[in-house]
Design a protein around this motif. Structure first.
Motif, PDB file in Angstrom:
ATOM      1  N   ASP A 110       0.838  -1.211   0.000  1.00  0.00           N
ATOM      2  CA  ASP A 110       0.000   0.000   0.000  1.00  0.00           C
ATOM      3  C   ASP A 110       0.869   1.255   0.000  1.00  0.00           C
ATOM      4  O   ASP A 110       0.541   2.243  -0.677  1.00  0.00           O
ATOM      5  CB  ASP A 110      -0.934   0.010   1.216  1.00  0.00           C
ATOM      6  N   GLU A 111       1.985   1.204   0.728  1.00  0.00           N
ATOM      7  CA  GLU A 111       2.867   2.364   0.801  1.00  0.00           C
ATOM      8  C   GLU A 111       3.504   2.650  -0.569  1.00  0.00           C
ATOM      9  O   GLU A 111       3.599   3.812  -0.993  1.00  0.00           O
ATOM     10  CB  GLU A 111       3.970   2.130   1.847  1.00  0.00           C
ATOM     11  N   GLN A 112       3.948   1.607  -1.271  1.00  0.00           N
ATOM     12  CA  GLN A 112       4.525   1.791  -2.604  1.00  0.00           C
ATOM     13  C   GLN A 112       3.498   2.362  -3.578  1.00  0.00           C
ATOM     14  O   GLN A 112       3.806   3.247  -4.382  1.00  0.00           O
ATOM     15  CB  GLN A 112       5.063   0.453  -3.137  1.00  0.00           C
ATOM     16  N   PHE A 113       2.257   1.859  -3.479  1.00  0.00           N
ATOM     17  CA  PHE A 113       1.190   2.354  -4.335  1.00  0.00           C
ATOM     18  C   PHE A 113       0.933   3.838  -4.082  1.00  0.00           C
ATOM     19  O   PHE A 113       0.808   4.636  -5.014  1.00  0.00           O
ATOM     20  CB  PHE A 113      -0.082   1.536  -4.101  1.00  0.00           C
ATOM     21  N   GLN A 114       0.872   4.229  -2.820  1.00  0.00           N
ATOM     22  CA  GLN A 114       0.620   5.629  -2.479  1.00  0.00           C
ATOM     23  C   GLN A 114       1.738   6.549  -2.989  1.00  0.00           C
ATOM     24  O   GLN A 114       1.482   7.663  -3.443  1.00  0.00           O
ATOM     25  CB  GLN A 114       0.431   5.802  -0.966  1.00  0.00           C
ATOM     26  N   LYS A 115       2.974   6.056  -2.961  1.00  0.00           N
ATOM     27  CA  LYS A 115       4.094   6.856  -3.474  1.00  0.00           C
ATOM     28  C   LYS A 115       3.981   7.025  -4.987  1.00  0.00           C
ATOM     29  O   LYS A 115       4.204   8.124  -5.512  1.00  0.00           O
ATOM     30  CB  LYS A 115       5.428   6.200  -3.115  1.00  0.00           C
ATOM     31  N   LEU A 116       3.639   5.935  -5.711  1.00  0.00           N
ATOM     32  CA  LEU A 116       3.437   6.036  -7.160  1.00  0.00           C
ATOM     33  C   LEU A 116       2.345   7.047  -7.480  1.00  0.00           C
ATOM     34  O   LEU A 116       2.480   7.858  -8.398  1.00  0.00           O
ATOM     35  CB  LEU A 116       3.065   4.668  -7.743  1.00  0.00           C
ATOM     36  N   ARG A 117       1.281   6.998  -6.712  1.00  0.00           N
ATOM     37  CA  ARG A 117       0.168   7.930  -6.929  1.00  0.00           C
ATOM     38  C   ARG A 117       0.619   9.369  -6.647  1.00  0.00           C
ATOM     39  O   ARG A 117       0.328  10.276  -7.429  1.00  0.00           O
ATOM     40  CB  ARG A 117      -1.015   7.539  -6.035  1.00  0.00           C
ATOM     41  N   ALA A 118       1.346   9.564  -5.564  1.00  0.00           N
ATOM     42  CA  ALA A 118       1.825  10.909  -5.212  1.00  0.00           C
ATOM     43  C   ALA A 118       2.787  11.449  -6.266  1.00  0.00           C
ATOM     44  O   ALA A 118       2.831  12.655  -6.520  1.00  0.00           O
ATOM     45  CB  ALA A 118       2.504  10.884  -3.845  1.00  0.00           C
ATOM     46  N   ASP A 119       3.538  10.546  -6.899  1.00  0.00           N
ATOM     47  CA  ASP A 119       4.498  10.938  -7.937  1.00  0.00           C
ATOM     48  C   ASP A 119       3.847  11.097  -9.309  1.00  0.00           C
ATOM     49  O   ASP A 119       4.527  11.377 -10.300  1.00  0.00           O
ATOM     50  CB  ASP A 119       5.629   9.905  -8.036  1.00  0.00           C
ATOM     51  N   GLY A 120       2.522  10.898  -9.392  1.00  0.00           N
ATOM     52  CA  GLY A 120       1.804  11.068 -10.652  1.00  0.00           C
ATOM     53  C   GLY A 120       2.079   9.974 -11.671  1.00  0.00           C
ATOM     54  O   GLY A 120       1.965  10.205 -12.878  1.00  0.00           O
ATOM     55  N   LYS A 121       2.411   8.772 -11.200  1.00  0.00           N
ATOM     56  CA  LYS A 121       2.778   7.689 -12.118  1.00  0.00           C
ATOM     57  C   LYS A 121       1.646   6.690 -12.365  1.00  0.00           C
ATOM     58  O   LYS A 121       1.833   5.705 -13.059  1.00  0.00           O
ATOM     59  CB  LYS A 121       4.003   6.953 -11.593  1.00  0.00           C
ATOM     60  N   ILE A 122       0.470   6.936 -11.821  1.00  0.00           N
ATOM     61  CA  ILE A 122      -0.662   6.036 -12.013  1.00  0.00           C
ATOM     62  C   ILE A 122      -1.520   6.553 -13.174  1.00  0.00           C
ATOM     63  O   ILE A 122      -2.045   7.665 -13.125  1.00  0.00           O
ATOM     64  CB  ILE A 122      -1.528   5.928 -10.738  1.00  0.00           C
ATOM     65  N   ILE A 123      -1.644   5.735 -14.232  1.00  0.00           N
ATOM     66  CA  ILE A 123      -2.463   6.113 -15.388  1.00  0.00           C
ATOM     67  C   ILE A 123      -3.936   5.899 -15.080  1.00  0.00           C
ATOM     68  O   ILE A 123      -4.785   6.723 -15.394  1.00  0.00           O
ATOM     69  CB  ILE A 123      -2.055   5.297 -16.639  1.00  0.00           C
ATOM     70  N   GLU A 124      -4.246   4.752 -14.497  1.00  0.00           N
ATOM     71  CA  GLU A 124      -5.622   4.438 -14.119  1.00  0.00           C
ATOM     72  C   GLU A 124      -5.587   3.531 -12.910  1.00  0.00           C
ATOM     73  O   GLU A 124      -4.623   2.806 -12.702  1.00  0.00           O
ATOM     74  CB  GLU A 124      -6.392   3.788 -15.279  1.00  0.00           C
ATOM     75  N   CYS A 125      -6.650   3.586 -12.113  1.00  0.00           N
ATOM     76  CA  CYS A 125      -6.700   2.779 -10.895  1.00  0.00           C
ATOM     77  C   CYS A 125      -8.129   2.385 -10.584  1.00  0.00           C
ATOM     78  O   CYS A 125      -9.060   3.170 -10.770  1.00  0.00           O
ATOM     79  CB  CYS A 125      -6.117   3.570  -9.720  1.00  0.00           C
ATOM     80  N   ARG A 126      -8.288   1.146 -10.129  1.00  0.00           N
ATOM     81  CA  ARG A 126      -9.569   0.657  -9.633  1.00  0.00           C
ATOM     82  C   ARG A 126      -9.356   0.110  -8.241  1.00  0.00           C
ATOM     83  O   ARG A 126      -8.401  -0.628  -8.015  1.00  0.00           O
ATOM     84  CB  ARG A 126     -10.099  -0.475 -10.520  1.00  0.00           C
ATOM     85  N   SER A 127     -10.220   0.478  -7.302  1.00  0.00           N
ATOM     86  CA  SER A 127     -10.113   0.013  -5.922  1.00  0.00           C
ATOM     87  C   SER A 127     -11.345  -0.806  -5.580  1.00  0.00           C
ATOM     88  O   SER A 127     -12.470  -0.390  -5.875  1.00  0.00           O
ATOM     89  CB  SER A 127      -9.991   1.197  -4.966  1.00  0.00           C
ATOM     90  N   TYR A 128     -11.107  -1.961  -4.963  1.00  0.00           N
ATOM     91  CA  TYR A 128     -12.201  -2.865  -4.616  1.00  0.00           C
ATOM     92  C   TYR A 128     -12.201  -3.106  -3.116  1.00  0.00           C
ATOM     93  O   TYR A 128     -11.164  -3.436  -2.528  1.00  0.00           O
ATOM     94  CB  TYR A 128     -12.061  -4.201  -5.352  1.00  0.00           C
ATOM     95  N   ASP A 129     -13.369  -2.936  -2.521  1.00  0.00           N
ATOM     96  CA  ASP A 129     -13.536  -3.171  -1.091  1.00  0.00           C
ATOM     97  C   ASP A 129     -13.866  -4.644  -0.902  1.00  0.00           C
ATOM     98  O   ASP A 129     -15.026  -5.045  -0.930  1.00  0.00           O
ATOM     99  CB  ASP A 129     -14.652  -2.277  -0.542  1.00  0.00           C
ATOM    100  N   THR A 130     -12.833  -5.460  -0.734  1.00  0.00           N
ATOM    101  CA  THR A 130     -13.012  -6.907  -0.618  1.00  0.00           C
ATOM    102  C   THR A 130     -13.241  -7.273   0.841  1.00  0.00           C
ATOM    103  O   THR A 130     -13.116  -6.430   1.738  1.00  0.00           O
ATOM    104  CB  THR A 130     -11.773  -7.663  -1.137  1.00  0.00           C
TER     105      THR A 130
END
Length: 197
Positions: free
Chosen positions: A56-76
């Motif tokens: 989750d921490e790596q994902f948040q850093k990618l997002r903060a750095d503007g490197k996420i083109i698209e994302c889907r989040s699922y509440d499993t």
């Protein structure tokens, strides 16, 4: 022009197997566009093959750095799992054809990002009963089977890949994945026809 071929279908429709077979077709010269996820790795999966597995921490850093083109989040039932496409530096959509596995929602976002002429949908369809049996067989061999998540995903697919949503996103053609060799041959021929335009 180069293309991103987006392989889609409900869970257990054979996407992973068809994906691997298409990548092995030397004539197609497809590079893999592997998406990322924060969900736990399953037994038999390898990082960089089915997905790149991130914390989750790596994902948040990618997002903060503007490197996420698209994302889907699922509440499993196991918490929030994110699935996303990263703008990798080695991604060269101007000169290479790519193959990726994705959801309908991700396809639409990638199409909006890269352009509708570059994104090519490839949809696999399988009888629901057969899909459910495949999913159960796959889950049984896991060290910690997640049957509740399997059921949630199976039901969510009915809504996500509804005929209305497929029509709205203009998903065609649809390939029936009954006999694997036939499916791979038909999809490969379709991809080649697009590449030769």
């Amino acid at each position: 022009m180069s293309y991103i071929f987006c392989l889609m279908g409900k869970s257990s429709s054979g996407k992973d197997t068809v994906y691997q077979r298409l990548l092995a077709e030397k004539e197609l010269q497809l590079d893999r566009l592997v998406t990322g996820t924060t969900r736990p790795i399953r037994e038999g999966e390898r990082d960089g093959e089915e997905y790149y597995f991130y914390t989750d921490e790596q994902f948040q850093k990618l997002r903060a750095d503007g490197k996420i083109i698209e994302c889907r989040s699922y509440d499993t039932i196991h918490g929030i799992w994110n699935y996303f496409t990263v703008a990798y530096e080695k991604l060269d959509v101007a000169h290479h054809d790519y193959l990726t596995i994705n959801t309908l929602e991700a396809y639409v976002k990638l199409r909006d990002h890269f352009g509708k002429d570059r994104l090519v949908p490839v949809y696999l369809e399988v009888d629901d009963g057969l899909r459910l049996q495949r999913a159960l067989d796959r889950e049984r061999v896991q060290q910690k089977p997640r049957y509740k998540e399997l059921c949630r995903r199976f039901l969510a697919d009915e809504e996500d890949f509804s005929p209305e949503n497929l029509s709205r996103a203009n998903i065609q053609p649809i390939f029936e994945n009954v006999v694997l060799d036939d499916t791979v041959a038909k999809v490969a021929a379709y991809i080649k026809s697009i590449q030769n335009r």
